[in-house]
Design an enzyme around this catalytic site. Structure first.
Site, PDB file in Angstrom:
ATOM      1  N   ILE A   1      26.231  -8.890  55.279  1.00 51.18           N
ATOM      2  CA  ILE A   1      26.740  -9.161  54.371  1.00 51.18           C
ATOM      3  C   ILE A   1      25.271 -10.511  53.807  1.00 51.18           C
ATOM      4  O   ILE A   1      25.175 -10.402  52.618  1.00 51.18           O
ATOM      5  CB  ILE A   1      27.476 -10.436  54.282  1.00 51.18           C
TER       6      ILE A   1
ATOM      7  N   ASN B   1      32.321 -13.126  69.791  1.00 50.57           N
ATOM      8  CA  ASN B   1      30.927 -13.740  69.931  1.00 50.57           C
ATOM      9  C   ASN B   1      31.337 -15.069  70.361  1.00 50.57           C
ATOM     10  O   ASN B   1      32.433 -16.054  70.516  1.00 50.57           O
ATOM     11  CB  ASN B   1      29.420 -13.665  69.187  1.00 50.57           C
TER      12      ASN B   1
ATOM     13  N   PHE C   1      21.420 -18.364  58.842  1.00 52.74           N
ATOM     14  CA  PHE C   1      20.990 -18.722  60.752  1.00 52.74           C
ATOM     15  C   PHE C   1      20.865 -17.488  61.133  1.00 52.74           C
ATOM     16  O   PHE C   1      20.933 -17.008  60.905  1.00 52.74           O
ATOM     17  CB  PHE C   1      22.334 -18.840  60.740  1.00 52.74           C
TER      18      PHE C   1
END
Length: 403
Positions: free
Chosen positions: A305, A208, A323
């Site tokens: 995670i 990304n 985030f």
């Protein structure tokens, strides 16, 4: 946290001198006393009157001032402080420090002291990158001088790059660390950052556009507050900060393993842009074009995670922050993500192409917590990191006081 601490602030000549006024205010808010020293060049940017008004102290300017020499000689002035801060530290001042020159009050004070010195450099990017400045930096570090910054960003001269003086709160955090007053001293913090690369074959991968700049800034901000920082980073565009424990990874599985190895921690900030999927059975040889058409790729989900760590029954960090990079309905999607993942906070932002945030130098975030959505103004990524690290420090201190 700086109550009764005495700071000798040497203000060099540069446009960043205006930040020294806010720095004085921030230091005095925390209980420190500030004795200001202006170079002649600094007086071109800030006035002795404005500096004295904010410091509540006389501003020292002249080496050969008989009244001051009778009352407090430059030797005593240089040694009566708990810390000497040079902000902005110009290329000229750094050069004088290395050469041992003492031809004005500022350089004489720096020569005549055995007090610790903290420099906040500020200069044009080409001046910062010049071999002479880099040699001076290495020599000063070898001499025991400590540094905060410089940051990367837009310059007053119109150029872009490293050379911006650190923001006042970043300098305050560095001062607190130098004086053993960092609010996160004794705390261990985990930060993940950057993208992950999921291989298709030895030369191709899924990735990304994350640069790793925000996560790197967060790790640097935690270190400035005195924390022991474990920094797990994918293949980012930016170098890891100094003073942290760095673990480099490529894939999501490697990042997951590195996170497990880092636990337990007092806080975990998952700023990495982890790939959601990986290719099943990635080829160990380069895939070739074929008349039979494109190769079929089978995907599998990567480890989640953030969700896994948020739901740990033993060893869960007291504060878990995720985030959320969104392109629409930011608050709605980020709030749903927080509920789904089980983390304490979500730092959400709009990364649609029009914002220029993904890969850029600025960010505009919304903090999602039990208290709702707190929108922050658009600011540099270093400033976002410093604000987030401060907020996390406050939360950890509050949790500790409740126990």
């Amino acid at each position: 946290m700086l109550a009764s601490k005495r700071i000798l602030l040497i203000i060099g000549g540069g446009i960043a001198a205006y930040k020294s006024l806010d720095l004085i205010r921030r230091l005095r808010e925390r209980g420190a006393s500030v004795t200001p020293v202006l170079t002649r060049a600094a007086e071109e940017f800030v006035t002795p009157l404005s500096v004295s008004a904010l410091a509540g102290e006389k501003t020292y300017r002249d080496l050969f001032d008989l009244t001051d020499e009778a009352e407090m000689g430059h030797i005593q002035l240089s040694r009566s402080a708990d810390l000497i801060v040079v902000a902005p530290a110009t290329a000229d001042l750094m050069g004088k420090m290395v050469a041992g020159l003492a031809n004005d009050l500022a350089s004489t004070l720096l020569m005549a002291t055995d007090t610790r010195v903290l420099c906040a450099p500020a200069m044009n990017v080409r001046m910062w990158d010049h071999p002479a400045t880099q040699r001076n930096l290495k020599q000063l570090q070898a001499d025991g001088v400590h540094f905060v910054g410089p940051n990367e960003g837009d310059m007053a001269c119109g150029e872009y790059g490293p050379g911006r003086m650190s923001e006042p709160l970043e300098i305050v955090a560095a001062i607190e660390t130098e004086l053993g007053a960092g609010p996160l001293r004794g705390k261990r913090v985990l930060v993940t950052s950057g993208p992950t690369h999921e291989p298709i074959d030895p030369v191709r991968y899924i990735a990304n556009r994350s640069s790793g700049a925000q996560g790197t800034a967060v790790a640097r901000a935690f270190a400035a507050l005195g924390a022991e920082v474990v920094f797990v980073t994918g293949p980012a565009d930016v170098a890891p900060p100094e003073g942290v424990q760095v673990t480099r990874v490529e894939t999501a599985q490697q990042m997951s393993d590195a996170v497990d190895a880092a636990l337990p921690v007092d806080a975990a900030v998952f700023a990495a842009a982890v790939a959601d999927w990986r290719v099943v059975g990635a080829s160990d040889k380069k895939l070739k074009k074929s008349r039979d058409g494109m190769p079929a790729l089978e995907f599998a989900e990567n480890p989640d995670i953030l969700k896994r760590v948020s739901h740990l029954k033993t060893g869960r960090p007291p504060l878990v922050v995720g985030f959320a990079a969104e392109t629409d309905d930011v608050i709605e999607h980020a709030t749903a993500k927080r509920d789904r993942k089980g983390c304490d906070w979500i730092v959400a932002n709009d990364v649609s192409p029009a914002t220029g945030i993904m890969g850029g130098s600025e960010n505009a975030v919304i903090l999602i917590s039990d208290e709702g959505a707190e929108e922050w103004p658009r600011m540099g990524k270093d400033a976002v990191a410093e604000r987030l690290a401060r907020k996390i420090a406050d939360a950890l201190i509050s949790k500790q006081e409740e126990q």
